[in-house]
Design a protein around this motif. Structure first.
Motif, PDB file in Angstrom:
ATOM      1  N   UNK A  26       0.842  -1.213   0.000  1.00  0.00           N
ATOM      2  CA  UNK A  26       0.000   0.000   0.000  1.00  0.00           C
ATOM      3  C   UNK A  26       0.872   1.257   0.000  1.00  0.00           C
ATOM      4  N   UNK A  27       2.147   1.125   0.381  1.00  0.00           N
ATOM      5  CA  UNK A  27       3.046   2.284   0.408  1.00  0.00           C
ATOM      6  C   UNK A  27       3.873   2.422  -0.873  1.00  0.00           C
ATOM      7  N   UNK A  28       3.626   1.530  -1.834  1.00  0.00           N
ATOM      8  CA  UNK A  28       4.325   1.628  -3.134  1.00  0.00           C
ATOM      9  C   UNK A  28       3.469   2.511  -4.035  1.00  0.00           C
ATOM     10  N   UNK A  29       4.033   3.646  -4.447  1.00  0.00           N
ATOM     11  CA  UNK A  29       3.205   4.645  -5.136  1.00  0.00           C
ATOM     12  C   UNK A  29       3.178   4.532  -6.651  1.00  0.00           C
ATOM     13  N   UNK A  30       3.701   3.439  -7.223  1.00  0.00           N
ATOM     14  CA  UNK A  30       3.733   3.331  -8.699  1.00  0.00           C
ATOM     15  C   UNK A  30       2.307   3.333  -9.248  1.00  0.00           C
ATOM     16  N   UNK A  31       2.054   4.148 -10.299  1.00  0.00           N
ATOM     17  CA  UNK A  31       0.677   4.178 -10.815  1.00  0.00           C
ATOM     18  C   UNK A  31       0.483   3.234 -12.002  1.00  0.00           C
ATOM     19  N   UNK A  32       1.433   3.225 -12.928  1.00  0.00           N
ATOM     20  CA  UNK A  32       1.263   2.290 -14.048  1.00  0.00           C
ATOM     21  C   UNK A  32       2.612   1.690 -14.439  1.00  0.00           C
ATOM     22  N   UNK A  33       3.167   0.852 -13.575  1.00  0.00           N
ATOM     23  CA  UNK A  33       4.479   0.259 -13.864  1.00  0.00           C
ATOM     24  C   UNK A  33       4.383  -0.697 -15.043  1.00  0.00           C
ATOM     25  N   UNK A  34       5.519  -0.793 -15.804  1.00  0.00           N
ATOM     26  CA  UNK A  34       5.535  -1.731 -16.932  1.00  0.00           C
ATOM     27  C   UNK A  34       5.945  -3.133 -16.460  1.00  0.00           C
ATOM     28  N   UNK A 104       9.243  -6.364  -5.240  1.00  0.00           N
ATOM     29  CA  UNK A 104       8.657  -6.590  -3.914  1.00  0.00           C
ATOM     30  C   UNK A 104       9.246  -7.861  -3.332  1.00  0.00           C
ATOM     31  N   UNK A 105       9.487  -7.850  -2.037  1.00  0.00           N
ATOM     32  CA  UNK A 105       9.947  -9.070  -1.377  1.00  0.00           C
ATOM     33  C   UNK A 105       9.317  -9.082   0.007  1.00  0.00           C
ATOM     34  N   UNK A 106       8.355  -9.977   0.181  1.00  0.00           N
ATOM     35  CA  UNK A 106       7.609 -10.001   1.445  1.00  0.00           C
ATOM     36  C   UNK A 106       7.813 -11.354   2.119  1.00  0.00           C
ATOM     37  N   UNK A 107       8.325 -11.338   3.324  1.00  0.00           N
ATOM     38  CA  UNK A 107       8.568 -12.567   4.112  1.00  0.00           C
ATOM     39  C   UNK A 107       9.536 -13.513   3.413  1.00  0.00           C
ATOM     40  N   UNK A 108      10.506 -12.970   2.743  1.00  0.00           N
ATOM     41  CA  UNK A 108      11.505 -13.792   2.045  1.00  0.00           C
ATOM     42  C   UNK A 108      12.903 -13.661   2.653  1.00  0.00           C
ATOM     43  N   UNK A 133      10.417  -2.696  -2.339  1.00  0.00           N
ATOM     44  CA  UNK A 133       9.666  -2.804  -1.078  1.00  0.00           C
ATOM     45  C   UNK A 133       9.946  -4.152  -0.446  1.00  0.00           C
ATOM     46  N   UNK A 134      10.315  -4.148   0.823  1.00  0.00           N
ATOM     47  CA  UNK A 134      10.618  -5.422   1.498  1.00  0.00           C
ATOM     48  C   UNK A 134       9.988  -5.473   2.897  1.00  0.00           C
ATOM     49  N   UNK A 135       9.680  -6.657   3.314  1.00  0.00           N
ATOM     50  CA  UNK A 135       9.158  -6.892   4.668  1.00  0.00           C
ATOM     51  C   UNK A 135       9.794  -8.166   5.193  1.00  0.00           C
ATOM     52  N   UNK A 136      10.286  -8.103   6.434  1.00  0.00           N
ATOM     53  CA  UNK A 136      10.849  -9.300   7.082  1.00  0.00           C
ATOM     54  C   UNK A 136      10.293  -9.419   8.496  1.00  0.00           C
ATOM     55  N   UNK A 137      10.158 -10.628   9.004  1.00  0.00           N
ATOM     56  CA  UNK A 137       9.771 -10.771  10.405  1.00  0.00           C
ATOM     57  C   UNK A 137      10.870 -10.225  11.311  1.00  0.00           C
ATOM     58  N   UNK A 257       3.318 -10.603  16.718  1.00  0.00           N
ATOM     59  CA  UNK A 257       4.287 -10.875  15.651  1.00  0.00           C
ATOM     60  C   UNK A 257       4.815  -9.546  15.122  1.00  0.00           C
ATOM     61  N   UNK A 258       6.084  -9.259  15.444  1.00  0.00           N
ATOM     62  CA  UNK A 258       6.709  -8.010  14.978  1.00  0.00           C
ATOM     63  C   UNK A 258       7.251  -8.190  13.553  1.00  0.00           C
ATOM     64  N   UNK A 259       7.022  -7.177  12.734  1.00  0.00           N
ATOM     65  CA  UNK A 259       7.545  -7.211  11.369  1.00  0.00           C
ATOM     66  C   UNK A 259       8.172  -5.871  11.010  1.00  0.00           C
ATOM     67  N   UNK A 260       9.170  -5.934  10.117  1.00  0.00           N
ATOM     68  CA  UNK A 260       9.932  -4.748   9.704  1.00  0.00           C
ATOM     69  C   UNK A 260       9.668  -4.487   8.215  1.00  0.00           C
ATOM     70  N   UNK A 261       9.379  -3.234   7.905  1.00  0.00           N
ATOM     71  CA  UNK A 261       8.999  -2.854   6.531  1.00  0.00           C
ATOM     72  C   UNK A 261       9.932  -1.751   6.021  1.00  0.00           C
ATOM     73  N   UNK A 262      10.266  -1.818   4.756  1.00  0.00           N
ATOM     74  CA  UNK A 262      10.995  -0.716   4.108  1.00  0.00           C
ATOM     75  C   UNK A 262      10.506  -0.564   2.675  1.00  0.00           C
ATOM     76  N   UNK A 263      10.155   0.669   2.334  1.00  0.00           N
ATOM     77  CA  UNK A 263       9.784   0.962   0.943  1.00  0.00           C
ATOM     78  C   UNK A 263      10.735   2.047   0.453  1.00  0.00           C
ATOM     79  N   UNK A 264      11.450   1.743  -0.633  1.00  0.00           N
ATOM     80  CA  UNK A 264      12.450   2.681  -1.157  1.00  0.00           C
ATOM     81  C   UNK A 264      12.033   3.132  -2.551  1.00  0.00           C
ATOM     82  N   UNK A 265      12.082   4.434  -2.780  1.00  0.00           N
ATOM     83  CA  UNK A 265      11.696   5.009  -4.067  1.00  0.00           C
ATOM     84  C   UNK A 265      12.960   5.563  -4.700  1.00  0.00           C
TER      85      UNK A 265
END
Ligand SMILES: C[S@@+](CC[C@H](N)C(=O)[O-])C[C@H]1O[C@@H](n2cnc3c(N)ncnc32)[C@H](O)[C@@H]1O
Length: 268
Positions: A26-34, A104-108, A133-137, A257-265
């Motif tokens: 939801x924090x990734x702001x791309x509108x029409x990525x290819x 994107x990489x979520x829980x990987x 965008x990445x998320x890790x436990x 359950x704690x999780x860590x998020x990072x979104x980089x533009x």
């Protein structure tokens, strides 16, 4: 070391497990990525959600597990996603033949100890203005994991088990991801969240936290303890600890359950 994944077990708590993916993207702001890549796409439900969000995009799902990818392909009835079996350590974005707009990489990355070294290559593969965008436990000191290590220590196979349970060491604190990605020329949004999942509100499972970890944290144990009696002994010790740490409440079992998020533009 590659674990054997069981999509059915992993998806037993799919509502809870999909929430971090939704919060992350939801924090990734791309509108029409290819071009959009989902690293560690697993059984593909969330990847297909990306295809719905960006109907014009080429969507690629990368995962090392044949079992998870089989499930993903079965779901993808319209052939919307390119599913690629690869370890992310050897996956080369240049093979796509085009810069990537969203990775994107979520829980990987908790499964990939070298990930701090891989991230710069992924950011380099992004088009200007692209998103990583990445998320890790961040829960490796929670009872679900400390009790797992305690049970391993008590096991006659402790020497083999303990190195397999050191995954938490691969995960860094949020500021490490922030500084790394800012240094790579990105505007970075980093945060952490502790979800209080209410598991099994209907009281149908004897040990819901054990059911949860059977789908993830216990995989390295299952790969080693293939003898049924040996596995049962291990689960009895671990399950006993879990029931005390996560007592059932009248409304369900609360699993923090704690999780860590990072979104980089990446700057254009
Ligand atoms: C916990 S699941 C996450 C699935 C999905 N991204 C989600 O958010 O629910 C982790 C996935 O990462 C995959 N995986 C683990 N290590 C990997 C690696 N080194 N390379 C590629 N995929 C890997 C597993 O096969 C599994 O499907």
């Amino acid at each position: 070391m590659t674990e054997t994944w069981d999509p059915e077990q992993y998806e037993k708590f799919s509502d809870h497990r999909r929430r971090p993916f939704a919060d992350l993207t939801s924090r990734v702001g791309a509108s029409s990525p290819a071009t959009v890549v989902d690293l560690g796409c697993g059984a593909g439900a969330a990847t297909l959600g990306l295809a719905q969000r960006w109907p014009g995009a080429r969507i690629i799902g990368v995962d090392s597990s044949a079992e998870m990818l089989d499930r993903a392909r079965g779901r993808d009835t319209q052939g919307r996603v390119e599913w690629i079996r690869s370890d992310v350590e050897s996956w080369d974005p240049a093979r796509l033949g085009t810069p990537v707009d969203v990775i994107i990489s979520s829980s990987l990355l908790q499964w990939v100890p070298s990930h701090l070294k891989l991230i710069p290559g992924w950011v380099e593969a992004l088009a200007p203005g692209g998103w990583f965008a990445m998320q890790v436990p961040g829960n490796f000191n929670a009872p679900s994991h400390t009790l797992l290590r305690d049970a391993a220590m008590k096991s006659p196979r402790a020497a083999e088990l303990l190195p397999r349970l050191a995954r938490g060491e691969a995960v860094s604190e949020p500021a490490v991801y922030l500084f790394l990605l800012a240094g790579l020329g990105c505007d970075v949004d980093t945060w952490e969240t502790t979800y209080h999942h209410v598991l099994d509100p209907g009281g149908l499972q004897s040990d819901p936290v054990l059911e949860w970890t059977r789908g993830t944290a216990l995989l390295p144990v299952f790969d080693l303890l293939t003898d049924e009696a040996e596995r049962a002994d291990f689960l009895a010790t671990y399950g006993h600890g879990l029931r005390k740490a996560y007592p059932r409440q009248p409304f369900g079992t609360v699993f923090a359950f704690r999780r860590i998020f990072t979104v980089a533009h990446k700057r254009a």
